[in-house]
Design a protein around this motif. Structure first.
Motif, PDB file in Angstrom:
ATOM      1  N   MET A 272       0.766  -1.238   0.024  1.00  0.00           N
ATOM      2  CA  MET A 272      -0.057   0.003   0.166  1.00  0.00           C
ATOM      3  C   MET A 272       0.932   1.397   0.086  1.00  0.00           C
ATOM      4  O   MET A 272       1.680   1.554   0.953  1.00  0.00           O
ATOM      5  CB  MET A 272      -0.964  -0.058   1.401  1.00  0.00           C
ATOM      6  CG  MET A 272      -1.750  -1.236   1.537  1.00  0.00           C
ATOM      7  SD  MET A 272      -2.825  -1.462  -0.173  1.00  0.00           S
ATOM      8  CE  MET A 272      -4.123  -0.631   0.459  1.00  0.00           C
TER       9      MET A 272
ATOM     10  N   GLY B 231      -8.291  -2.056   2.855  1.00  0.00           N
ATOM     11  CA  GLY B 231      -8.025  -2.197   4.046  1.00  0.00           C
ATOM     12  C   GLY B 231      -6.628  -2.132   4.559  1.00  0.00           C
ATOM     13  O   GLY B 231      -5.787  -1.643   3.993  1.00  0.00           O
TER      14      GLY B 231
ATOM     15  N   ILE C  73      -6.174   4.044   2.143  1.00  0.00           N
ATOM     16  CA  ILE C  73      -6.461   4.070   0.691  1.00  0.00           C
ATOM     17  C   ILE C  73      -8.134   3.894   0.435  1.00  0.00           C
ATOM     18  O   ILE C  73      -8.593   2.806   0.907  1.00  0.00           O
ATOM     19  CB  ILE C  73      -5.461   3.449  -0.156  1.00  0.00           C
ATOM     20  CG1 ILE C  73      -4.043   3.632   0.150  1.00  0.00           C
ATOM     21  CG2 ILE C  73      -5.946   3.612  -1.680  1.00  0.00           C
ATOM     22  CD1 ILE C  73      -2.968   2.937  -0.561  1.00  0.00           C
TER      23      ILE C  73
ATOM     24  N   ALA D 179      -3.339  -3.814   4.919  1.00  0.00           N
ATOM     25  CA  ALA D 179      -3.010  -4.979   4.325  1.00  0.00           C
ATOM     26  C   ALA D 179      -1.966  -6.037   5.390  1.00  0.00           C
ATOM     27  O   ALA D 179      -2.074  -7.143   4.962  1.00  0.00           O
ATOM     28  CB  ALA D 179      -1.814  -4.418   3.098  1.00  0.00           C
TER      29      ALA D 179
HETATM   30  N1  URA Z   1      -1.606   0.671   4.794  1.00  0.00           N
HETATM   31  C1  URA Z   1      -2.554  -0.172   4.480  1.00  0.00           C
HETATM   32  O1  URA Z   1      -2.356  -1.390   5.066  1.00  0.00           O
HETATM   33  N2  URA Z   1      -3.940   0.281   4.036  1.00  0.00           N
HETATM   34  C2  URA Z   1      -4.042   1.494   3.514  1.00  0.00           C
HETATM   35  O2  URA Z   1      -5.311   1.737   3.032  1.00  0.00           O
HETATM   36  C3  URA Z   1      -3.227   2.315   3.923  1.00  0.00           C
HETATM   37  C4  URA Z   1      -1.755   2.137   4.526  1.00  0.00           C
END
Ligand code: URA
Length: 209
Positions: free
Chosen positions: A133, A199, A194, A201
């Motif tokens: 992400m 969500g 994002i 990651a």
């Molecule tokens: N890190 C994540 O895992 N998800 C995001 O949406 C933003 C940063």
């Protein structure tokens, strides 16, 4: 200014849809990220140079291509970057791996380095830095800073999903680094996620919350 590549290969886009889906469980999420890691590595290594070697087939000599002795390195940004690593190692099992550990302060979103361990000859290697992400860009910029401080000069950044804000930050701080994505999403929300994204990651990869 670094270039942005968004891989529109149907397999990558198909798998990314299920990665995004909130009903996808940890096991399947992990498998899909791993598969997309392989598919993206396939695209990202397109510019590796080749050299001729001669081998003997059962029928006779063949002058064929192998990858020229380029030194590569993979740099997963801990912890979520680990999710993309095995998929790449399946294609390039001899590649060296360095780790950069950063965590994001939940209040300020500022990245803090807590661990770094790199191949000794990092300055000679072409690096693929991985983080699924690219949100604010803070972690990616800090990881690339840390690598450059230790002598690295040639790297690509590989992410699953980016926000325009993160892309802009990396381009501003590191105009020499090209960015490879499966999707460029709409924006960040007020918590730094994002949108629509997938969500967290790391939590989805490791089944934590
Ligand atoms: N890190 C994540 O895992 N998800 C995001 O949406 C933003 C940063």
């Amino acid at each position: 200014m670094g270039k942005i590549y968004v891989f529109d290969h149907p397999l990558i886009q198909h798998k990314l849809t299920y990665i995004r889906d909130v009903s996808t469980g940890t096991k399947q999420f992990r498998e899909l990220v791993d598969e997309v890691g392989s598919l993206m590595a396939f695209e990202i290594t397109r510019d590796l140079s080749l050299e001729d070697v001669t081998v003997n087939t059962p029928v006779g000599p063949s002058t064929s291509k192998v990858i020229a002795g380029k030194k590569l390195g993979l740099i997963p940004i801990l912890r979520a970057g680990l999710g993309m690593m095995d998929g790449i190692l399946k294609l390039m099992p001899n590649v060296r791996v360095g780790h950069v550990g950063l965590y994001r302060d939940p209040d300020t979103f500022e990245p803090h380095e807590y661990y770094i361990k790199l191949p000794k000859d990092i300055e000679e290697r072409d690096l693929i830095v991985m983080d699924p992400m690219l949100a604010t860009g803070g972690s990616a910029v800090a990881a690339i800073d840390a690598l450059k401080q230790r002598g690295a000069s040639n790297m690509k950044l590989m992410c699953l999903i980016a926000a325009p804000e993160g892309v802009g930050e990396v381009q501003k701080a590191h105009p020499d680094v090209d960015i490879y994505l499966a999707a460029l999403d709409e924006k960040l929300d007020e918590k730094g996620y994002i949108v629509p994204g997938l969500g967290d990651a790391g939590d989805r990869l490791f089944g934590t919350k």
